[in-house]
Design an enzyme around this catalytic site. Structure first.
Site, PDB file in Angstrom:
ATOM      1  N   CYS A   4       0.551  -1.576  -0.175  1.00  0.00           N
ATOM      2  CA  CYS A   4       0.096   0.066  -0.041  1.00  0.00           C
ATOM      3  C   CYS A   4       1.232   1.544  -0.086  1.00  0.00           C
ATOM      4  O   CYS A   4       1.450   1.248   0.771  1.00  0.00           O
ATOM      5  CB  CYS A   4      -0.702  -0.346   1.615  1.00  0.00           C
ATOM      6  SG  CYS A   4      -1.767   1.130   1.091  1.00  0.00           S
ATOM      7  N   ASP A  30      -0.037  16.225  -1.180  1.00  0.00           N
ATOM      8  CA  ASP A  30       0.241  16.154  -2.734  1.00  0.00           C
ATOM      9  C   ASP A  30       0.905  15.710  -3.420  1.00  0.00           C
ATOM     10  O   ASP A  30       0.868  17.415  -3.786  1.00  0.00           O
ATOM     11  CB  ASP A  30      -1.845  15.845  -2.850  1.00  0.00           C
ATOM     12  CG  ASP A  30      -2.294  15.012  -4.310  1.00  0.00           C
ATOM     13  OD1 ASP A  30      -3.163  14.437  -3.923  1.00  0.00           O
ATOM     14  OD2 ASP A  30      -1.597  14.733  -5.361  1.00  0.00           O
ATOM     15  N   HIS A  46      -4.601   1.228   8.052  1.00  0.00           N
ATOM     16  CA  HIS A  46      -4.782   0.857   6.866  1.00  0.00           C
ATOM     17  C   HIS A  46      -6.431   0.361   6.653  1.00  0.00           C
ATOM     18  O   HIS A  46      -7.228  -0.563   7.210  1.00  0.00           O
ATOM     19  CB  HIS A  46      -4.270  -0.591   6.476  1.00  0.00           C
ATOM     20  CG  HIS A  46      -4.997  -0.751   4.777  1.00  0.00           C
ATOM     21  ND1 HIS A  46      -4.217   0.281   3.957  1.00  0.00           N
ATOM     22  CD2 HIS A  46      -5.918  -1.206   4.335  1.00  0.00           C
ATOM     23  CE1 HIS A  46      -5.165   0.238   2.623  1.00  0.00           C
ATOM     24  NE2 HIS A  46      -5.521  -1.156   2.829  1.00  0.00           N
ATOM     25  N   ASN A  86     -12.934  10.159  -2.074  1.00  0.00           N
ATOM     26  CA  ASN A  86     -13.488   9.390  -3.198  1.00  0.00           C
ATOM     27  C   ASN A  86     -13.437   8.588  -2.515  1.00  0.00           C
ATOM     28  O   ASN A  86     -12.075   7.967  -2.633  1.00  0.00           O
ATOM     29  CB  ASN A  86     -12.365  10.176  -4.662  1.00  0.00           C
ATOM     30  CG  ASN A  86     -11.757  11.294  -4.809  1.00  0.00           C
ATOM     31  OD1 ASN A  86     -12.939  12.383  -4.971  1.00  0.00           O
ATOM     32  ND2 ASN A  86     -11.059  11.499  -5.129  1.00  0.00           N
ATOM     33  N   GLY A  92     -13.275   7.592  -8.367  1.00  0.00           N
ATOM     34  CA  GLY A  92     -11.767   8.884  -8.883  1.00  0.00           C
ATOM     35  C   GLY A  92     -10.732   8.372  -7.739  1.00  0.00           C
ATOM     36  O   GLY A  92     -10.230   8.746  -8.010  1.00  0.00           O
ATOM     37  N   HIS A  99      -8.076   8.423   2.845  1.00  0.00           N
ATOM     38  CA  HIS A  99      -7.828   9.986   2.666  1.00  0.00           C
ATOM     39  C   HIS A  99      -8.870  10.990   2.589  1.00  0.00           C
ATOM     40  O   HIS A  99      -9.753  10.594   1.236  1.00  0.00           O
ATOM     41  CB  HIS A  99      -6.675   9.581   1.682  1.00  0.00           C
ATOM     42  CG  HIS A  99      -6.934   9.053  -0.100  1.00  0.00           C
ATOM     43  ND1 HIS A  99      -6.928   8.375  -0.102  1.00  0.00           N
ATOM     44  CD2 HIS A  99      -6.803  10.211  -0.793  1.00  0.00           C
ATOM     45  CE1 HIS A  99      -7.387   8.276  -2.093  1.00  0.00           C
ATOM     46  NE2 HIS A  99      -7.271  10.034  -1.463  1.00  0.00           N
TER      47      HIS A  99
HETATM   48  P1  AMP Z   1      -7.653   9.996  -4.941  1.00  0.00           P
HETATM   49  O1  AMP Z   1      -7.477   9.650  -6.896  1.00  0.00           O
HETATM   50  O2  AMP Z   1      -8.311  10.789  -4.241  1.00  0.00           O
HETATM   51  O3  AMP Z   1      -7.540   7.980  -4.710  1.00  0.00           O
HETATM   52  O4  AMP Z   1      -7.047  11.237  -4.841  1.00  0.00           O
HETATM   53  C1  AMP Z   1      -4.666   9.869  -4.290  1.00  0.00           C
HETATM   54  C2  AMP Z   1      -3.886  11.193  -4.624  1.00  0.00           C
HETATM   55  O5  AMP Z   1      -2.706  10.372  -4.045  1.00  0.00           O
HETATM   56  C3  AMP Z   1      -4.046  11.739  -5.889  1.00  0.00           C
HETATM   57  O6  AMP Z   1      -3.824  13.099  -5.390  1.00  0.00           O
HETATM   58  C4  AMP Z   1      -1.884  12.317  -5.792  1.00  0.00           C
HETATM   59  O7  AMP Z   1      -1.853  13.068  -6.484  1.00  0.00           O
HETATM   60  C5  AMP Z   1      -1.225  11.017  -4.838  1.00  0.00           C
HETATM   61  N1  AMP Z   1      -0.681  10.602  -4.672  1.00  0.00           N
HETATM   62  C6  AMP Z   1       0.084  10.238  -5.024  1.00  0.00           C
HETATM   63  N2  AMP Z   1       0.804   9.568  -5.245  1.00  0.00           N
HETATM   64  C7  AMP Z   1       1.472  10.114  -4.788  1.00  0.00           C
HETATM   65  C8  AMP Z   1       2.651   9.885  -3.759  1.00  0.00           C
HETATM   66  N3  AMP Z   1       3.475   9.539  -3.603  1.00  0.00           N
HETATM   67  N4  AMP Z   1       3.053  11.265  -2.428  1.00  0.00           N
HETATM   68  C9  AMP Z   1       1.393  12.314  -2.492  1.00  0.00           C
HETATM   69  N5  AMP Z   1       0.912  12.423  -2.893  1.00  0.00           N
HETATM   70  C10 AMP Z   1       0.443  11.271  -4.011  1.00  0.00           C
HETATM   71 ZN    ZN Z   2      -2.481   1.592   3.742  1.00  0.00          ZN
END
Ligand code: AMP
Ligand code: ZN
Length: 113
Positions: A4, A30, A46, A86, A92, A99
Site C-alpha cells: 500500500c 499531494d 490501513h 473519493n 475516482g 484519505h
Molecule cells: P484519489 O484519486 O482520491 O485516490 O487520491 C490519490 C491522491 O494521491 C492523488 O491526488 C495523487 O496525486 C496522490 N498521490 C499519489 N502518489 C502520491 C505520493 N507518492 N505522494 C503524495 N501524493 C500522492
Molecule cells: Zn495502507
C-alpha cells in the site's frame, strides 16, 4: 500492507512532505496538487476506503477530522477550504488507503453539491 503506497509513506519507506502527524493521523502534501494547498489526511490504520469505516475504527477516522483545524490554520486557510473523499474507482479513488483531500489557498470554483 507493504504493497500500500500510503502505508509505505506513513512508515517512511517512501518520501513525502509531512505537514502533520499524531498517533493516529499522518498528513502530507499531494504530489499532484490541485490548488496552492493540497494536503492528504490519512489514518495510520490501513482502511481501503470509506466503505471500511465502522465501529472499530471510528477513533481513527475522527482523529483525521480532529486534525483538520490545526492543519488548515498552519496552512493559512483562514478564508476557507474543501475536504474531499473519493470512495471507489467510479468516484475516482486511485489509492486504496482511506484519505481526505484538504484543498484551498485559492477561490474554489465548481461544486458538485
Ligand atoms: P484519489 O484519486 O482520491 O485516490 O487520491 C490519490 C491522491 O494521491 C492523488 O491526488 C495523487 O496525486 C496522490 N498521490 C499519489 N502518489 C502520491 C505520493 N507518492 N505522494 C503524495 N501524493 C500522492
Ligand atoms: Zn495502507
Amino acid at each position: 500492507m507493504n504493497d500500500c503506497l500510503f502505508c509505505r509513506i506513513i512508515a517512511g519507506d517512501i518520501p513525502s512532505t509531512k505537514v502533520y502527524e499524531d498517533d493516529k493521523v499522518f498528513a502530507f502534501r499531494d504530489i499532484n496538487p490541485q490548488a496552492p494547498v493540497h494536503v492528504l489526511i490519512v489514518p495510520k490504520k490501513h482502511l481501503a476506503s470509506a466503505n471500511e469505516i465502522g465501529e472499530d475504527n471510528l477513533g481513527d477516522v475522527a482523529a483525521c477530522f480532529a486534525a483538520v483545524p490545526q492543519i488548515a490554520a498552519s496552512e493559512g486557510l483562514s478564508e476557507g477550504y474543501r475536504i474531499i473523499n473519493n470512495c471507489g474507482a467510479a468516484a475516482g479513488q486511485t489509492v486504496m488507503h482511506l484519505h481526505f483531500h484538504l484543498i484551498g489557498g485559492r477561490t474554489l470554483g465548481e461544486k458538485i453539491i
